[in-house]
Design a protein around this motif. Structure first.
Motif, PDB file in Angstrom:
ATOM      1  N   LYS A   6       7.558   2.027   4.440  1.00  0.00           N
ATOM      2  CA  LYS A   6       7.067   3.080   5.332  1.00  0.00           C
ATOM      3  C   LYS A   6       7.025   4.457   4.659  1.00  0.00           C
ATOM      4  CE  LYS A   6      11.269   4.478   7.807  1.00  0.00           C
ATOM      5  NZ  LYS A   6      11.837   4.610   9.137  1.00  0.00           N
ATOM      6  N   TRP A   7       7.985   4.757   3.784  1.00  0.00           N
ATOM      7  CA  TRP A   7       7.991   6.066   3.108  1.00  0.00           C
ATOM      8  C   TRP A   7       6.849   6.156   2.098  1.00  0.00           C
ATOM      9  CZ3 TRP A   7      10.543   9.850   5.255  1.00  0.00           C
ATOM     10  CH2 TRP A   7      11.638   9.546   6.059  1.00  0.00           C
ATOM     11  N   SER A   8       6.608   5.073   1.390  1.00  0.00           N
ATOM     12  CA  SER A   8       5.499   5.066   0.420  1.00  0.00           C
ATOM     13  C   SER A   8       4.162   5.138   1.144  1.00  0.00           C
ATOM     14  CB  SER A   8       5.577   3.812  -0.458  1.00  0.00           C
ATOM     15  OG  SER A   8       6.770   3.824  -1.211  1.00  0.00           O
ATOM     16  N   ILE A  28      10.716  -1.404  -0.573  1.00  0.00           N
ATOM     17  CA  ILE A  28       9.936  -2.034  -1.640  1.00  0.00           C
ATOM     18  C   ILE A  28      10.595  -1.705  -2.976  1.00  0.00           C
ATOM     19  CG2 ILE A  28       7.782  -1.969  -0.316  1.00  0.00           C
ATOM     20  CD1 ILE A  28       6.867   0.385  -2.046  1.00  0.00           C
ATOM     21  N   ASN A  29      10.141  -2.360  -4.014  1.00  0.00           N
ATOM     22  CA  ASN A  29      10.660  -2.133  -5.357  1.00  0.00           C
ATOM     23  C   ASN A  29      10.544  -0.640  -5.700  1.00  0.00           C
ATOM     24  OD1 ASN A  29      10.752  -1.821  -8.203  1.00  0.00           O
ATOM     25  ND2 ASN A  29      10.125  -3.943  -8.489  1.00  0.00           N
ATOM     26  N   PRO A  30      11.647   0.010  -6.123  1.00  0.00           N
ATOM     27  CA  PRO A  30      11.588   1.440  -6.431  1.00  0.00           C
ATOM     28  C   PRO A  30      10.625   1.778  -7.578  1.00  0.00           C
ATOM     29  CG  PRO A  30      13.806   0.571  -6.817  1.00  0.00           C
ATOM     30  CD  PRO A  30      12.980  -0.539  -6.253  1.00  0.00           C
ATOM     31  N   VAL A  31      10.397   0.843  -8.476  1.00  0.00           N
ATOM     32  CA  VAL A  31       9.429   1.073  -9.554  1.00  0.00           C
ATOM     33  C   VAL A  31       8.019   1.122  -8.967  1.00  0.00           C
ATOM     34  CG1 VAL A  31       8.422   0.117 -11.669  1.00  0.00           C
ATOM     35  CG2 VAL A  31      10.910   0.071 -11.327  1.00  0.00           C
ATOM     36  N   THR A  32       7.709   0.200  -8.060  1.00  0.00           N
ATOM     37  CA  THR A  32       6.404   0.196  -7.399  1.00  0.00           C
ATOM     38  C   THR A  32       6.215   1.485  -6.611  1.00  0.00           C
ATOM     39  OG1 THR A  32       6.445  -2.207  -7.227  1.00  0.00           O
ATOM     40  CG2 THR A  32       4.935  -1.046  -5.751  1.00  0.00           C
ATOM     41  N   ALA A  33       7.247   1.906  -5.893  1.00  0.00           N
ATOM     42  CA  ALA A  33       7.173   3.142  -5.107  1.00  0.00           C
ATOM     43  C   ALA A  33       6.924   4.351  -6.012  1.00  0.00           C
ATOM     44  CB  ALA A  33       8.443   3.330  -4.300  1.00  0.00           C
ATOM     45  N   THR A  34       7.568   4.370  -7.161  1.00  0.00           N
ATOM     46  CA  THR A  34       7.393   5.485  -8.091  1.00  0.00           C
ATOM     47  C   THR A  34       6.004   5.455  -8.720  1.00  0.00           C
ATOM     48  OG1 THR A  34       9.767   5.576  -8.506  1.00  0.00           O
ATOM     49  CG2 THR A  34       8.351   6.620 -10.141  1.00  0.00           C
ATOM     50  N   ILE A  35       5.486   4.270  -9.007  1.00  0.00           N
ATOM     51  CA  ILE A  35       4.113   4.156  -9.517  1.00  0.00           C
ATOM     52  C   ILE A  35       3.139   4.727  -8.485  1.00  0.00           C
ATOM     53  CG2 ILE A  35       2.268   2.495 -10.046  1.00  0.00           C
ATOM     54  CD1 ILE A  35       4.505   0.777 -11.419  1.00  0.00           C
ATOM     55  N   ILE A  36       3.375   4.438  -7.223  1.00  0.00           N
ATOM     56  CA  ILE A  36       2.535   4.976  -6.148  1.00  0.00           C
ATOM     57  C   ILE A  36       2.573   6.506  -6.172  1.00  0.00           C
ATOM     58  CG2 ILE A  36       2.329   5.198  -3.628  1.00  0.00           C
ATOM     59  CD1 ILE A  36       3.296   2.208  -3.512  1.00  0.00           C
ATOM     60  N   LYS A  76     -10.814   3.902  -2.508  1.00  0.00           N
ATOM     61  CA  LYS A  76     -10.416   2.561  -2.928  1.00  0.00           C
ATOM     62  C   LYS A  76      -9.045   2.582  -3.610  1.00  0.00           C
ATOM     63  CE  LYS A  76     -15.095   0.749  -3.397  1.00  0.00           C
ATOM     64  NZ  LYS A  76     -16.131   0.307  -4.318  1.00  0.00           N
ATOM     65  N   VAL A  77      -8.807   3.604  -4.427  1.00  0.00           N
ATOM     66  CA  VAL A  77      -7.505   3.736  -5.095  1.00  0.00           C
ATOM     67  C   VAL A  77      -6.406   3.908  -4.051  1.00  0.00           C
ATOM     68  CG1 VAL A  77      -6.102   5.245  -6.569  1.00  0.00           C
ATOM     69  CG2 VAL A  77      -8.418   4.616  -7.280  1.00  0.00           C
ATOM     70  N   LEU A  78      -6.639   4.787  -3.088  1.00  0.00           N
ATOM     71  CA  LEU A  78      -5.622   5.023  -2.043  1.00  0.00           C
ATOM     72  C   LEU A  78      -5.375   3.762  -1.213  1.00  0.00           C
ATOM     73  CD1 LEU A  78      -6.709   8.626  -1.089  1.00  0.00           C
ATOM     74  CD2 LEU A  78      -4.500   7.978  -2.078  1.00  0.00           C
ATOM     75  N   ASN A  79      -6.434   3.023  -0.916  1.00  0.00           N
ATOM     76  CA  ASN A  79      -6.262   1.770  -0.175  1.00  0.00           C
ATOM     77  C   ASN A  79      -5.440   0.766  -0.983  1.00  0.00           C
ATOM     78  OD1 ASN A  79      -7.543   2.544   2.190  1.00  0.00           O
ATOM     79  ND2 ASN A  79      -9.549   1.896   1.475  1.00  0.00           N
ATOM     80  N   GLU A  80      -5.682   0.708  -2.286  1.00  0.00           N
ATOM     81  CA  GLU A  80      -4.888  -0.209  -3.143  1.00  0.00           C
ATOM     82  C   GLU A  80      -3.430   0.230  -3.168  1.00  0.00           C
ATOM     83  OE1 GLU A  80      -3.970  -3.491  -5.152  1.00  0.00           O
ATOM     84  OE2 GLU A  80      -5.928  -3.057  -4.261  1.00  0.00           O
ATOM     85  N   LEU A  81      -3.180   1.543  -3.215  1.00  0.00           N
ATOM     86  CA  LEU A  81      -1.805   2.037  -3.168  1.00  0.00           C
ATOM     87  C   LEU A  81      -1.132   1.655  -1.848  1.00  0.00           C
ATOM     88  CD1 LEU A  81      -2.231   5.575  -4.781  1.00  0.00           C
ATOM     89  CD2 LEU A  81      -1.245   3.531  -5.834  1.00  0.00           C
ATOM     90  N   LEU A  82      -1.887   1.738  -0.754  1.00  0.00           N
ATOM     91  CA  LEU A  82      -1.346   1.283   0.547  1.00  0.00           C
ATOM     92  C   LEU A  82      -0.989  -0.184   0.501  1.00  0.00           C
ATOM     93  CD1 LEU A  82      -3.515   3.108   3.233  1.00  0.00           C
ATOM     94  CD2 LEU A  82      -1.060   3.346   2.851  1.00  0.00           C
ATOM     95  N   ASN A  83      -1.854  -0.999  -0.111  1.00  0.00           N
ATOM     96  CA  ASN A  83      -1.572  -2.440  -0.229  1.00  0.00           C
ATOM     97  C   ASN A  83      -0.287  -2.701  -1.005  1.00  0.00           C
ATOM     98  OD1 ASN A  83      -3.832  -3.223   1.250  1.00  0.00           O
ATOM     99  ND2 ASN A  83      -5.123  -3.377  -0.555  1.00  0.00           N
ATOM    100  N   MET A  84       0.004  -1.842  -1.975  1.00  0.00           N
ATOM    101  CA  MET A  84       1.214  -2.004  -2.782  1.00  0.00           C
ATOM    102  C   MET A  84       2.498  -1.764  -1.983  1.00  0.00           C
ATOM    103  SD  MET A  84      -0.136  -0.125  -6.275  1.00  0.00           S
ATOM    104  CE  MET A  84       1.446  -0.210  -7.136  1.00  0.00           C
TER     105      MET A  84
END
Length: 181
Positions: free
Chosen positions: A85-87, A138-146, A171-179
């Motif tokens: 939810k934070w990401s 979620i994985n903190p690495v994934t969150a930081t990549i976002i 499209k990039v923002l939508n992919e980040l949401l998917n992550m």
């Protein structure tokens, strides 16, 4: 309305005028005189609230970052799904901001012009975002990549370094949401 409320309203009016000026003109053209004119007040009236340009920049930075953090918390707290939810809040809020004049870039530019001590105090607000996404489910690495991808979108636009078209940004923002799921 008491004096402090009236003073806060005037201060907010001046900061809003400064943001409007920057969005309409250019950040490098920002002067106390220009902001006073944009706000429809005397330079003396502006100096009462902001005695110099650095105080105005600090006020701009603080207001923009505080508003961003408040909206960030609000978005996250409205999300019924705990995981990510934070990401998601960061991506959704950034998407909205990027589509509506990128006020966060004004805050970043203002902060970059401040002395180290003033800048450091304001920097803690952005650290809050990093801390919250690292605590996300979620994985903190994934969150930081976002977060870093969002930073890249802002800086690309701010510095006009190969800014991407709106459709690709979406499209990039939508992919980040998917992550975040």
């Amino acid at each position: 309305m008491n004096l402090s409320t009236k003073a806060k309203l005037k201060r907010d009016h001046i900061l809003k005028a400064a943001i409007e000026f920057i969005l309409e003109k250019d950040f490098n053209d920002l002067t106390l005189e220009a902001v006073a004119k944009q706000a429809g007040i005397s330079k003396g009236g502006l100096l009462y609230h902001f005695p110099n340009k650095e105080a105005l920049l600090a006020g701009l930075t603080q207001q923009i970052f505080e508003e961003f953090i408040n909206l960030f918390k609000e978005k996250a707290n409205q999300d019924p799904i705990e995981k990510g939810k934070w990401s998601r809040a960061l991506v959704e809020l950034s998407k909205w901001d990027l589509e509506h004049n990128s006020k966060l870039n004004i805050g970043v530019l203002s902060q970059s012009l401040l002395d180290h001590d003033t800048s450091k105090a304001i920097d803690t607000t952005y650290q809050y975002v990093q801390d919250k996404i690292e605590e996300d489910v979620i994985n903190p690495v994934t969150a930081t990549i976002i977060r870093l991808a969002i930073d890249g979108l802002y800086y690309s636009e701010l510095l006009n370094v190969a800014p991407i078209e709106k459709e690709l940004r979406e499209k990039v923002l939508n992919e980040l949401l998917n992550m975040t799921k």
